[in-house]
Design a protein around this motif. Structure first.
Motif, mmCIF file in Angstrom:
data_model
loop_
_atom_site.group_PDB
_atom_site.id
_atom_site.type_symbol
_atom_site.label_atom_id
_atom_site.label_comp_id
_atom_site.label_asym_id
_atom_site.label_seq_id
_atom_site.Cartn_x
_atom_site.Cartn_y
_atom_site.Cartn_z
ATOM 1 N N VAL A 8 0.446 11.695 2.214
ATOM 2 C CA VAL A 8 0.098 11.356 1.253
ATOM 3 C C VAL A 8 1.604 11.609 1.160
ATOM 4 O O VAL A 8 3.142 12.295 1.280
ATOM 5 C CB VAL A 8 -0.101 12.762 -0.135
ATOM 6 N N ASN A 9 2.566 11.140 -0.349
ATOM 7 C CA ASN A 9 3.507 10.186 0.214
ATOM 8 C C ASN A 9 4.550 10.765 -1.638
ATOM 9 O O ASN A 9 4.842 9.643 -1.991
ATOM 10 C CB ASN A 9 4.444 8.425 0.658
ATOM 11 N N ALA A 69 1.121 -1.538 -0.272
ATOM 12 C CA ALA A 69 -0.167 -0.089 0.219
ATOM 13 C C ALA A 69 1.104 1.061 0.102
ATOM 14 O O ALA A 69 0.723 2.508 -0.460
ATOM 15 C CB ALA A 69 -0.496 0.022 1.041
ATOM 16 N N LYS A 70 1.495 1.161 0.999
ATOM 17 C CA LYS A 70 2.498 2.563 0.785
ATOM 18 C C LYS A 70 3.573 2.546 -0.495
ATOM 19 O O LYS A 70 4.144 4.292 -1.164
ATOM 20 C CB LYS A 70 3.367 2.280 1.733
ATOM 21 N N GLU A 123 2.303 1.862 -3.372
ATOM 22 C CA GLU A 123 0.666 2.375 -4.642
ATOM 23 C C GLU A 123 1.658 3.615 -4.392
ATOM 24 O O GLU A 123 0.368 4.215 -5.476
ATOM 25 C CB GLU A 123 0.105 1.858 -4.441
ATOM 26 N N GLU A 124 1.150 4.125 -2.640
ATOM 27 C CA GLU A 124 1.313 5.867 -2.996
ATOM 28 C C GLU A 124 2.210 6.100 -2.678
ATOM 29 O O GLU A 124 1.709 7.606 -2.965
ATOM 30 C CB GLU A 124 0.499 5.342 -1.303
ATOM 31 N N LYS A 125 2.851 6.544 -2.988
ATOM 32 C CA LYS A 125 4.008 7.190 -3.263
ATOM 33 C C LYS A 125 3.718 7.851 -4.334
ATOM 34 O O LYS A 125 3.210 6.949 -5.289
ATOM 35 C CB LYS A 125 5.481 6.178 -3.688
ATOM 36 N N MET A 126 4.139 8.988 -4.311
ATOM 37 C CA MET A 126 3.502 10.255 -5.540
ATOM 38 C C MET A 126 5.284 11.122 -6.049
ATOM 39 O O MET A 126 5.795 11.148 -5.135
ATOM 40 C CB MET A 126 2.585 11.430 -5.832
ATOM 41 N N SER A 145 -5.456 11.955 -3.442
ATOM 42 C CA SER A 145 -3.641 12.369 -3.653
ATOM 43 C C SER A 145 -3.071 13.366 -3.792
ATOM 44 O O SER A 145 -2.521 14.440 -3.577
ATOM 45 C CB SER A 145 -2.834 10.731 -3.887
ATOM 46 N N CYS A 187 -1.706 16.761 -2.108
ATOM 47 C CA CYS A 187 -0.574 17.091 -2.511
ATOM 48 C C CYS A 187 -0.301 19.118 -2.994
ATOM 49 O O CYS A 187 0.246 20.013 -2.021
ATOM 50 C CB CYS A 187 -0.058 16.474 -3.844
ATOM 51 N N TYR A 238 -2.155 8.552 -13.718
ATOM 52 C CA TYR A 238 -2.007 8.466 -12.659
ATOM 53 C C TYR A 238 -3.594 9.409 -12.091
ATOM 54 O O TYR A 238 -3.635 9.437 -11.225
ATOM 55 C CB TYR A 238 -0.842 9.567 -12.597
ATOM 56 N N ASN A 256 -5.445 8.621 -9.190
ATOM 57 C CA ASN A 256 -5.404 8.912 -7.257
ATOM 58 C C ASN A 256 -5.536 10.554 -7.405
ATOM 59 O O ASN A 256 -4.521 11.402 -7.101
ATOM 60 C CB ASN A 256 -3.593 8.881 -7.591
#
Length: 315
Positions: free
Chosen positions: A56-57, A23-24, A26-29, A228, A232, A221, A225
């Motif tokens: 948000v990562n 999950a982490k 997948e969440e990285k931007m 997210s 951001c 994307y 997303n």
């Protein structure tokens, strides 16, 4: 039985940990940035932990050229970037569609200024004196777009605007000051530095506000997303407000991360950073029309194709 229960709990724990890691990931931007002052709010938001606070990562990835940045976004190696409207239209044209989600600079003409300057010994002081005089630019870029529009706006005809390709800004800057070229188009802070060292300002876009830096993401994307991206932009807005309230606190970061020469800060006032908002249809359409006329894109993409206005966070 006890061993079986223990094994069950161990396997369950491993599954939870693996799920959390995926999950982490997948969440990285991943956002691509050039070493320019336009990118400062992203660096401030990262340093202050504002992205993390919004859940948000974000990973900021530096590129040394726009070509490298847009090749990465086209290949899906990064998710978003800070660039210009020309870059977004070019990506769409290449089959790697991206959409503008906000401006970065350009709410007013004083933000992200571009200027045409003449060399110290040229004697050129007015736009009409640039008729048939080569102006140093980087071709098929925001620099060429600005040069055309600034001079056409002063009554020169397209055939009277002569351009000389000198892609690298530092080279263009030095040749101008050395009187080896008569005129050049430069962005701030290099334009302000050139003027302080003897170059003469001929015209800039502070009155016409022709240029906008924009934040854009790959269309694919965005589709998966969108929340997210809004988070951001919310963190970005918080950082922008802080910079505007106390710009001197971020001088070192501007030099280190945004690549602004420390010397330039003696003559260049740090930009005001607007909160997230969309460029106007007129601003986007003007760029698209210019690109189409120069055969840089195969069709005149619409405002709706190049923008996504519903991701701006509530103020």
């Amino acid at each position: 039985m006890g061993n079986k229960k223990c094994l069950f709990f161990v396997l369950a724990l491993i599954l939870i940990l693996l799920t959390g890691c995926n999950a982490k990931k997948e969440e990285k931007m991943k956002i691509g940035l050039l070493p320019i002052s336009d990118a400062l709010p992203f660096y401030v938001a990262a340093e202050k932990g504002y992205f993390k606070a919004e859940g948000v990562n974000v990973e900021l990835i530096r590129f040394e050229s726009a070509v490298e940045r847009d090749s990465a976004i086209g290949a899906g190696e990064i998710d978003g970037a800070v660039g210009d409207i020309l870059a977004v239209a070019a990506l769409y044209n290449s089959g790697a569609p991206a959409k503008i989600v906000s401006i970065s600079l350009g709410e007013t003409g004083k933000e992200g200024r571009f200027a045409i300057l003449s060399s110290p010994g040229s004697g050129i002081a007015r736009p009409e004196q640039l008729k048939n005089v080569p102006v140093a630019i980087s071709t098929n870029s925001i620099i060429e777009y600005m040069t055309d529009n600034l001079l056409l706006g002063q009554g020169l005809q397209q055939g009277e605007i002569i351009k000389e390709a000198i892609p690298k800004i530092p080279v263009r800057f030095n040749l101008l000051l050395e009187d080896k070229i008569k005129a050049a188009c430069l962005p701030d802070p290099m334009a302000a530095m050139a003027e302080s060292k003897g170059a003469r300002l001929v015209i800039d876009d502070t009155a016409t506000n022709l240029s906008q830096t924009v934040i854009y993401f790959r269309t694919g994307y965005i589709d998966s997303n969108s929340q997210s991206i809004t988070k951001c932009l919310k963190a970005y807005a918080r950082a922008a407000r802080e910079i505007n309230e106390n710009p001197s606190a971020y001088v070192d970061l501007l030099v280190e991360k945004a690549g602004v020469p420390r010397e330039a800060l003696t003559v260049f006032t740090m930009d005001h950073y607007p909160v997230p908002q969309m460029p106007t249809k007129e601003q986007v359409d003007k760029v698209v029309e210019w690109m189409f006329e120069k055969n840089l894109i195969k069709k005149q993409f619409s405002y709706g194709e190049l923008t996504r206005s519903d991701l701006i966070p509530a103020k």
